[in-house]
Design a protein around this motif. Structure first.
Motif, PDB file in Angstrom:
ATOM      1  N   GLY A 171      -5.230   2.163   4.490  1.00 12.20           N
ATOM      2  CA  GLY A 171      -5.052   3.449   5.356  1.00 12.20           C
ATOM      3  C   GLY A 171      -5.882   4.598   4.791  1.00 12.20           C
ATOM      4  N   ALA A 172      -6.488   5.556   6.042  1.00 11.43           N
ATOM      5  CA  ALA A 172      -7.388   6.653   5.663  1.00 11.43           C
ATOM      6  C   ALA A 172      -6.920   7.387   4.233  1.00 11.43           C
ATOM      7  N   ALA A 173      -5.815   7.938   4.330  1.00 11.99           N
ATOM      8  CA  ALA A 173      -5.178   8.977   3.357  1.00 11.99           C
ATOM      9  C   ALA A 173      -5.432   8.264   2.104  1.00 11.99           C
ATOM     10  N   ALA A 174      -5.115   7.095   1.748  1.00  9.64           N
ATOM     11  CA  ALA A 174      -4.839   6.367   0.637  1.00  9.64           C
ATOM     12  C   ALA A 174      -6.395   6.286  -0.205  1.00  9.64           C
ATOM     13  N   ILE A 175      -7.273   6.229   0.690  1.00 13.90           N
ATOM     14  CA  ILE A 175      -8.431   5.588   0.111  1.00 13.90           C
ATOM     15  C   ILE A 175      -9.520   6.576   0.102  1.00 13.90           C
ATOM     16  N   ILE A 176      -9.471   7.750   1.074  1.00 13.30           N
ATOM     17  CA  ILE A 176     -10.818   8.455   1.125  1.00 13.30           C
ATOM     18  C   ILE A 176     -11.223   9.236   0.067  1.00 13.30           C
ATOM     19  N   PRO A 177     -10.268   9.769  -0.934  1.00 15.48           N
ATOM     20  CA  PRO A 177     -10.512  10.347  -2.333  1.00 15.48           C
ATOM     21  C   PRO A 177     -11.505   9.369  -3.053  1.00 15.48           C
ATOM     22  N   PHE A 178     -11.153   8.322  -3.103  1.00 15.38           N
ATOM     23  CA  PHE A 178     -12.116   7.271  -3.659  1.00 15.38           C
ATOM     24  C   PHE A 178     -13.423   6.824  -3.114  1.00 15.38           C
ATOM     25  N   ILE A 179     -13.444   7.019  -1.918  1.00 16.00           N
ATOM     26  CA  ILE A 179     -14.845   6.958  -1.079  1.00 16.00           C
ATOM     27  C   ILE A 179     -15.525   7.993  -1.368  1.00 16.00           C
ATOM     28  N   LYS A 180     -15.000   9.256  -1.511  1.00 16.13           N
ATOM     29  CA  LYS A 180     -16.170  10.414  -1.450  1.00 16.13           C
ATOM     30  C   LYS A 180     -16.199  10.765  -3.131  1.00 16.13           C
TER      31      LYS A 180
END
Length: 335
Positions: A217-226
């Motif tokens: 789910g986007a919320a859980a992984i976006i910080p690690f992507i950025k």
């Protein structure tokens, strides 16, 4: 003493007394009925069948905050995790006080009915859909060591190593498990599934390189992507995300019509009355589309939806039809 009117009272007066009494009683009955039908008459418990944290709680708390303002009673979130959501669903299915609601989810409504031999609730009979609240896109990510910059390269790489690559999920039948199985079926690739007990430990192994890929789910992984700790090769959303404008969707990369989102909606026990449902659904649709709610959801990369009970019911049916086929083909079983 007789309850009849005295015989010496003129006929016209007797009629007047009887009519007056009837009018007085008639004026009282509507107010009594109104008092009995007043809803809500106390605080509303909004049950979330998952542990605190993540998109489910954000969606629930955002909706609860807005409803508390408009319904005139507090709406509080009660997290009740366990057994893939079955414990909470079973409890709310039996609720009879009309002041208990639950957050419906792709897992509890469209997956559990097809992976469990017997459920303590009937997803279609024990609840009444209120409104589809929000959709949260699944993001397809890989560890930076995987030599693939986009989905096409990743599929080609996976096909060159059939059964050698692994992907993780929060557990059998979880949204992440479904998302990757759906991609595997669509792209016709074979990869090893590694189920975990929750998103947290799975992400830890993905970041360390013990896993090659995942759908989260986007919320859980976006910080690690950025932060560059994982690479996003595709989004499961129908259109690109504002938070990741350079990442194309799965549909854009050769699979038209592909969409994979987690979704959350409000359900009421089947015992709710039509009048209560009408009020709840109207206020819920307004709550989801309020500026404050939409701002909170957008920050979490979620799409506010809203909609009528009928629209949500049709959506649930469509999702059940879709995932029943995926589950059968992938032979997904509960943990």
């Amino acid at each position: 003493m007789s309850d009849r009117f005295p015989t010496d009272v003129p006929l016209s007066r007797r009629h007047w007394l009887q009519a007056g009494g009837a009018l007085s009683l008639g004026g009282l009955l509507p107010s009594m009925a109104s008092a009995q039908d007043a809803w809500p008459s106390k605080s509303i418990r909004f049950v979330v069948p998952f542990a605190p944290g993540g998109s489910s709680e954000i969606v629930a708390r955002s909706t609860a905050a807005e409803l508390s303002r408009t319904l005139g009673q507090s709406v509080f979130v009660d997290n009740k995790p366990g057994a893939a959501g079955n414990i909470a669903m079973s409890e709310v299915a039996r609720a009879t006080d009309q002041h208990t609601l639950i957050l419906g989810h792709i897992g509890t409504l469209a997956v559990n009915p097809y992976i469990f031999a017997k459920l303590p609730y009937d997803a279609n009979k024990d609840f009444k859909p209120v409104s589809l609240l929000a959709k949260v896109p699944s993001l397809y990510v890989v560890h930076p060591d995987v030599p693939a910059k986009n989905l096409k390269e990743f599929i080609a790489y996976a096909k060159s190593k059939p059964g050698k690559l692994s992907y993780g999920s929060a557990g059998n039948g979880s949204a992440g498990h479904l998302a990757f199985e759906y991609l595997k079926m669509t792209a016709e690739v074979f990869m090893l599934h590694v189920p975990y007990r929750g998103t947290g430990p799975m992400v830890t192994d993905l970041l360390s390189g013990r896993l090659d890929a995942s759908a989260i789910g986007a919320a859980a992984i976006i910080p690690f992507i950025k932060a560059g700790k994982v690479r996003c090769i595709a989004t499961g959303s129908a259109k690109r995300l504002a938070q990741l404008p350079d990442v194309p969707t799965v549909a854009e990369q050769g699979f038209p019509g592909f969409e994979m989102t987690q979704w959350y909606g409000m359900l009421a026990p089947a015992s709710i009355t039509p009048a209560q449902m009408a009020k709840l659904s109207a206020e819920t649709m307004k709550a989801v589309k309020s500026p404050d709610s939409m701002q909170r959801l957008t920050a979490d990369a979620a799409e506010a939806v809203g909609g009528t009970p009928e629209q949500f019911a049709q959506f649930i049916t469509a999702e059940q039809n879709r995932w029943q086929k995926v589950i059968a083909r992938a032979n997904i079983k509960p943990d």
